[in-house]
Design a protein around this motif. Structure first.
Motif, PDB file in Angstrom:
ATOM      1  N   GLY A  48     -11.221 -35.593  48.475  1.00  0.00           N
ATOM      2  CA  GLY A  48     -12.423 -35.496  48.050  1.00  0.00           C
ATOM      3  C   GLY A  48     -12.757 -34.113  48.032  1.00  0.00           C
ATOM      4  N   ASP A  49     -12.234 -33.090  48.516  1.00  0.00           N
ATOM      5  CA  ASP A  49     -12.786 -31.797  48.651  1.00  0.00           C
ATOM      6  C   ASP A  49     -12.742 -31.045  47.171  1.00  0.00           C
ATOM      7  N   VAL A  50     -13.656 -29.977  47.101  1.00  0.00           N
ATOM      8  CA  VAL A  50     -13.591 -29.034  46.084  1.00  0.00           C
ATOM      9  C   VAL A  50     -13.298 -27.870  46.431  1.00  0.00           C
ATOM     10  N   ILE A  51     -12.054 -27.119  45.935  1.00  0.00           N
ATOM     11  CA  ILE A  51     -11.619 -26.093  46.225  1.00  0.00           C
ATOM     12  C   ILE A  51     -11.848 -24.708  45.302  1.00  0.00           C
ATOM     13  N   ALA A  52     -12.619 -23.715  45.570  1.00  0.00           N
ATOM     14  CA  ALA A  52     -12.394 -22.814  44.521  1.00  0.00           C
ATOM     15  C   ALA A  52     -12.149 -21.688  45.092  1.00  0.00           C
ATOM     16  N   ASN A  54     -15.976 -26.908  49.350  1.00  0.00           N
ATOM     17  CA  ASN A  54     -17.339 -27.639  48.924  1.00  0.00           C
ATOM     18  C   ASN A  54     -18.254 -26.922  49.020  1.00  0.00           C
ATOM     19  N   GLU A  55     -18.182 -25.593  48.377  1.00  0.00           N
ATOM     20  CA  GLU A  55     -19.324 -24.718  47.981  1.00  0.00           C
ATOM     21  C   GLU A  55     -19.755 -23.840  49.398  1.00  0.00           C
ATOM     22  N   VAL A  56     -18.847 -23.835  49.991  1.00  0.00           N
ATOM     23  CA  VAL A  56     -19.131 -22.958  51.342  1.00  0.00           C
ATOM     24  C   VAL A  56     -17.827 -22.085  51.396  1.00  0.00           C
ATOM     25  N   LEU A  57     -18.233 -20.574  51.505  1.00  0.00           N
ATOM     26  CA  LEU A  57     -17.019 -19.769  51.751  1.00  0.00           C
ATOM     27  C   LEU A  57     -16.353 -19.919  52.851  1.00  0.00           C
ATOM     28  N   MET A 102      -7.566 -37.398  46.243  1.00  0.00           N
ATOM     29  CA  MET A 102      -7.535 -36.371  45.292  1.00  0.00           C
ATOM     30  C   MET A 102      -8.601 -35.255  45.383  1.00  0.00           C
ATOM     31  N   ILE A 103      -8.043 -34.008  45.120  1.00  0.00           N
ATOM     32  CA  ILE A 103      -8.967 -32.881  45.325  1.00  0.00           C
ATOM     33  C   ILE A 103      -9.120 -32.362  44.009  1.00  0.00           C
ATOM     34  N   GLN A 104     -10.253 -31.450  43.798  1.00  0.00           N
ATOM     35  CA  GLN A 104     -10.462 -30.601  42.640  1.00  0.00           C
ATOM     36  C   GLN A 104     -10.297 -29.234  43.077  1.00  0.00           C
ATOM     37  N   VAL A 105      -9.557 -28.416  42.224  1.00  0.00           N
ATOM     38  CA  VAL A 105      -9.262 -26.991  42.184  1.00  0.00           C
ATOM     39  C   VAL A 105     -10.150 -26.386  41.210  1.00  0.00           C
ATOM     40  N   ARG A 106     -10.846 -25.489  41.502  1.00  0.00           N
ATOM     41  CA  ARG A 106     -11.557 -24.603  40.548  1.00  0.00           C
ATOM     42  C   ARG A 106     -11.246 -23.105  40.521  1.00  0.00           C
ATOM     43  N   LEU A 107     -10.824 -22.675  39.299  1.00  0.00           N
ATOM     44  CA  LEU A 107     -10.573 -21.245  39.148  1.00  0.00           C
ATOM     45  C   LEU A 107     -11.457 -20.414  38.574  1.00  0.00           C
ATOM     46  N   VAL A 125      -6.065 -24.535  52.635  1.00  0.00           N
ATOM     47  CA  VAL A 125      -6.149 -23.870  51.404  1.00  0.00           C
ATOM     48  C   VAL A 125      -4.688 -23.002  51.186  1.00  0.00           C
ATOM     49  N   SER A 126      -4.266 -22.542  52.092  1.00  0.00           N
ATOM     50  CA  SER A 126      -2.824 -21.728  51.842  1.00  0.00           C
ATOM     51  C   SER A 126      -1.907 -22.716  51.682  1.00  0.00           C
ATOM     52  N   GLU A 127      -1.651 -23.644  52.327  1.00  0.00           N
ATOM     53  CA  GLU A 127      -0.633 -24.816  51.766  1.00  0.00           C
ATOM     54  C   GLU A 127      -0.672 -25.183  50.684  1.00  0.00           C
ATOM     55  N   LEU A 128      -2.160 -25.493  50.244  1.00  0.00           N
ATOM     56  CA  LEU A 128      -2.334 -26.022  48.712  1.00  0.00           C
ATOM     57  C   LEU A 128      -1.817 -24.922  47.823  1.00  0.00           C
ATOM     58  N   VAL A 129      -2.253 -23.764  48.097  1.00  0.00           N
ATOM     59  CA  VAL A 129      -2.050 -22.668  47.071  1.00  0.00           C
ATOM     60  C   VAL A 129      -0.412 -22.445  46.917  1.00  0.00           C
TER      61      VAL A 129
END
Length: 84
Positions: free
Chosen positions: A72-76, A59-62, A1-6, A30-34
């Motif tokens: 487990g990743d967090v994607i912003a 994970n809070e890194v640009l 599971m991942i978390q996506v933040r907008l 990320v592009s595949e996720l989008v």
């Protein structure tokens, strides 16, 4: 599971600020996720279309949209910001 933040206008256009999703097989960047999110949710597709230029953090890194992602990743995702 991942978390996506907008954030910012992207959050407003999507009508939500975050979501948790099970990472589909074959989605590793990320592009595949989008792309997968656009195909699975018309509201997100509209929000992403209205915000084609966006910044990414993993994970809070640009990062870039080519960045690898995993469970487990967090994607912003957020529009570019400027300051003065």
């Amino acid at each position: 599971m991942i978390q996506v933040r907008l954030f910012a206008a992207l959050r407003e256009r999507a009508g939500r600020d975050s979501m948790e999703v099970n990472l589909p097989d074959g989605v590793t960047t990320v592009s595949e996720l989008v792309s997968w999110l656009e195909q699975s949710d018309p509201d997100l597709a509209k929000a992403f279309a209205a915000t084609p230029c966006r910044m990414v953090a993993v994970n809070e890194v640009l990062a870039s949209e080519d960045a690898d992602i995993g469970d487990g990743d967090v994607i912003a995702l957020f529009p570019p910001v400027t300051g003065g």
